[in-house]
Write a protein that holds these residues in place. Structure first.
Motif, PDB file in Angstrom:
ATOM      1  N   GLY A 140     -25.175  33.506  31.710  1.00 55.84           N
ATOM      2  CA  GLY A 140     -24.817  32.370  30.877  1.00 55.84           C
ATOM      3  C   GLY A 140     -25.033  31.009  31.510  1.00 55.84           C
ATOM      4  N   GLU A 141     -25.632  30.977  32.697  1.00 52.92           N
ATOM      5  CA  GLU A 141     -25.810  29.703  33.419  1.00 52.92           C
ATOM      6  C   GLU A 141     -27.256  29.194  33.310  1.00 52.92           C
ATOM      7  N   GLU A 142     -27.782  29.204  32.068  1.00 48.85           N
ATOM      8  CA  GLU A 142     -29.156  28.730  31.880  1.00 48.85           C
ATOM      9  C   GLU A 142     -29.322  27.263  32.311  1.00 48.85           C
ATOM     10  N   VAL A 143     -28.342  26.437  31.949  1.00 51.13           N
ATOM     11  CA  VAL A 143     -28.433  25.011  32.286  1.00 51.13           C
ATOM     12  C   VAL A 143     -28.421  24.818  33.797  1.00 51.13           C
ATOM     13  N   ASN A 144     -27.537  25.523  34.501  1.00 49.44           N
ATOM     14  CA  ASN A 144     -27.488  25.400  35.961  1.00 49.44           C
ATOM     15  C   ASN A 144     -28.732  25.995  36.618  1.00 49.44           C
ATOM     16  N   ALA A 145     -29.311  27.025  35.985  1.00 43.26           N
ATOM     17  CA  ALA A 145     -30.573  27.563  36.515  1.00 43.26           C
ATOM     18  C   ALA A 145     -31.646  26.470  36.476  1.00 43.26           C
ATOM     19  N   GLY A 146     -31.679  25.728  35.374  1.00 44.34           N
ATOM     20  CA  GLY A 146     -32.623  24.614  35.290  1.00 44.34           C
ATOM     21  C   GLY A 146     -32.327  23.537  36.314  1.00 44.34           C
ATOM     22  N   ARG A 147     -31.037  23.286  36.554  1.00 40.48           N
ATOM     23  CA  ARG A 147     -30.663  22.256  37.531  1.00 40.48           C
ATOM     24  C   ARG A 147     -31.021  22.680  38.952  1.00 40.48           C
ATOM     25  N   ILE A 148     -30.922  23.978  39.220  1.00 42.72           N
ATOM     26  CA  ILE A 148     -31.328  24.459  40.551  1.00 42.72           C
ATOM     27  C   ILE A 148     -32.829  24.255  40.725  1.00 42.72           C
ATOM     28  N   GLY A 149     -33.604  24.574  39.682  1.00 44.33           N
ATOM     29  CA  GLY A 149     -35.037  24.316  39.739  1.00 44.33           C
ATOM     30  C   GLY A 149     -35.324  22.835  39.938  1.00 44.33           C
ATOM     31  N   LEU A 150     -34.565  21.985  39.235  1.00 47.73           N
ATOM     32  CA  LEU A 150     -34.704  20.541  39.404  1.00 47.73           C
ATOM     33  C   LEU A 150     -34.427  20.133  40.847  1.00 47.73           C
ATOM     34  N   THR A 151     -33.390  20.703  41.438  1.00 49.46           N
ATOM     35  CA  THR A 151     -33.025  20.389  42.821  1.00 49.46           C
ATOM     36  C   THR A 151     -34.157  20.771  43.780  1.00 49.46           C
ATOM     37  N   ILE A 152     -34.754  21.945  43.565  1.00 48.46           N
ATOM     38  CA  ILE A 152     -35.868  22.394  44.415  1.00 48.46           C
ATOM     39  C   ILE A 152     -37.010  21.399  44.377  1.00 48.46           C
ATOM     40  N   VAL A 153     -37.362  20.962  43.166  1.00 48.92           N
ATOM     41  CA  VAL A 153     -38.542  20.107  43.022  1.00 48.92           C
ATOM     42  C   VAL A 153     -38.262  18.678  43.475  1.00 48.92           C
ATOM     43  N   ILE A 154     -37.089  18.136  43.132  1.00 53.57           N
ATOM     44  CA  ILE A 154     -36.759  16.771  43.557  1.00 53.57           C
ATOM     45  C   ILE A 154     -36.721  16.685  45.081  1.00 53.57           C
TER      46      ILE A 154
END
Length: 525
Positions: A341-355
């Motif tokens: 259920g943590e789709e949004v946080n999964a996206g934020r983790i990906g964002l963190t990796i790329v930033i």
């Protein structure tokens, strides 16, 4: 432009008359002297100023080829253009738009599976098609880059990116999955016209002390697009059961990206130029002079594959970038595996990796422009990528998302930050070969390993879990770090910049020395 030998002089189709004189700095040749090209003068001889010759024969120092006045640029002038930052920023923006479309499906993999009623593997292929189309199309597109230049390639890539974005708007029904596949395939073709451009734009538009920073900025856009692709889709497209409402949310995302792609196409038409009026560096000036319209494209590729250092870099770059592509594609599945259920946080983790990786790319680019330590920097970043991957692997399942954010960000700082390093190191190792060809071969390697790693790691995760899948990547990153240690720092572009500058200083010194005539006897003459 400073030339270093007869071959370079010939490339400008204008012989330098003084090159026929076997002259020493002590020789003084009066502007009125007439010397036949076959005459060789003893180093100690000063020719008496009683003879006559055309003054234009000595209008420039020995070793300088007189540039053609009809050419698009004056190769004897080294000057950076004020347009250069606008060009690289526009490129960075449409590269960002294209990379967003690469990851927009993978970042909400489970939602698109539900909407279209297809398997996770089918959604994974929407990302992997970017890698697949690149492999057969790279060489034709690299040839087009050499044949037609930067502006044509930029317009084509931006136009295809815009077209693919609008085609996807025809796929807003669950049974229209093939339409979204077609739109994504068009965007994947556009990517072929984008990925090999950063180092070419940096070389053509930027000075010797800016090329690494400019290349990082160009790659920066691609990474920013991936970051936004992790962040925005989970926000715009919630995980709901009603497919009609889901279609409405997906349409908002598709309309936004279509509008942005159209705006960027207009900017490319207005801003993007083929090249500046003057070469921005001595290495680029020399590269223009060495360029032959009859140069064999296949011969250039053959020379690159005979360069052992470049071949090792192709392999190591592919291993690192391929691991990044696999992680990006499968991140949603891995996070939801441990944190349902943590789709949004999964996206934020990906964002963190790329930033974090974008920050690493900019820092490494600035560092390279200052230190020129390509081999050392690349090796350190590669080793730290491996360390970060190992830590991420063994902290993903601890049950604390904040820990995953920290470890994923640390890994991304080095893993994504490595990408522009590889481009610039390749240009250094292969100068004066085309930057488009060397960058393209790096990207082919990345796509091949990306497909292999994505499919293999996906199967391992489905059958054995996330930890074995990530250990699989760690093994190959270890191999990449070991091979990087064997690459020799043969920095050919830096040598060209240094040698041409030294030649110019020497010629200026000779020119000033030659103003004082040395008297010699008639017998000596």
């Amino acid at each position: 432009m400073v030339n270093e030998g007869p071959n370079q002089e010939e490339s400008d189709d204008t012989p330098a008359p003084e090159s026929a004189l076997q002259a020493d700095p002590s020789v003084s040749v009066h502007p009125s002297v007439s010397v036949h090209p076959s005459v060789s003068i003893n180093p100690s001889v000063s020719v008496h100023p009683s003879s006559s010759a055309h003054p234009s024969a000595l209008a420039q120092p020995s070793g300088l080829a007189h540039p053609s006045s009809s050419g698009p640029e004056d190769l004897s002038v080294i000057k950076v253009s004020r347009r250069r930052w606008a060009v690289v920023l526009v490129f960075s923006c449409y590269s960002m738009c294209n990379s967003f479309q690469w990851i927009q499906y993978g970042s909400i993999n489970n939602i698109f599976m539900h909407f279209y009623g297809v398997s996770a593997f089918a959604i994974d292929w929407l990302s992997m098609c970017y890698m697949l189309t690149y492999i057969p199309l790279l060489l034709p597109v690299a040839w087009l880059l050499e044949k037609f230049g930067l502006r044509t390639i930029a317009l084509t890539g931006s136009a295809l990116n815009c077209l693919g974005a609008w085609v996807k708007l025809g796929s807003l029904k669950p049974h229209l999955f093939p339409v979204t596949v077609v739109g994504q395939l068009i965007c994947s073709v556009a990517q072929v016209f984008i990925l090999g451009m950063p180092s070419r734009i940096a070389s053509v538009w930027f000075g010797a002390n800016e090329v690494s920073t400019a290349c990082s900025v160009a790659v920066f856009g691609n990474q920013l697009g991936i970051a936004i692709g992790f962040l925005v889709p989970p926000v715009l497209v919630p995980n709901i059961e009603d497919r009609d409402e889901l279609a409405y949310h997906i349409s908002i995302m598709f309309y936004i990206i279509g509008g942005v792609a159209t705006l960027l196409l207009i900017l490319v038409i207005i801003v993007f130029k083929e090249k500046p009026k003057y070469p921005p560096s001595r290495a680029q000036s020399l590269s223009y002079a060495l360029t032959s319209p009859d140069a064999s494209y296949l011969a250039s590729i053959a020379r690159l594959f005979k360069n052992l250092n470049f071949v090792l870099l192709v392999i190591t770059y592919g291993l690192n970038a391929g691991a990044f592509y696999a992680l990006s594609t499968l991140l949603n599945r891995m996070v939801i595996w441990h944190y349902p259920g943590e789709e949004v946080n999964a996206g934020r983790i990906g964002l963190t990796i790329v930033i974090a990786g974008m920050l690493g790319a900019v820092i490494s680019g600035i560092w390279l422009d200052r230190s020129k330590t390509y081999k050392e920097t690349t090796l350190v970043v590669y080793i730290m990528t491996l360390v970060g991957m190992v830590v991420y692997t063994f902290t993903l399942n601890l049950g604390h998302l904040w820990v995953v954010f920290i470890t994923a960000g640390t890994m991304g700082f080095f893993m994504t930050g490595y990408l522009p390093l590889g481009f610039e190191f390749a240009v250094e190792l292969t100068y004066p070969e085309s930057e488009g060809i060397s960058s393209g071969l790096l990207n082919i390697s990345a796509q091949v390993f990306g497909i292999i790693f994505t499919i293999s790691q996906g199967q391992i995760i489905d059958n054995y879990g996330t930890k074995p899948g990530n250990i699989f990547l760690c093994v190959f990153l270890t191999l990449g770090a070991a091979l990087t240690a064997f690459i020799k720092a043969d920095l050919r572009r830096q040598k060209a910049n240094k040698e041409t500058l030294e030649n110019k200083l020497q010629e200026e010194e000779e020119s000033s020395t030659s103003k004082v005539p040395t008297a010699v006897s008639e017998d000596h003459l």
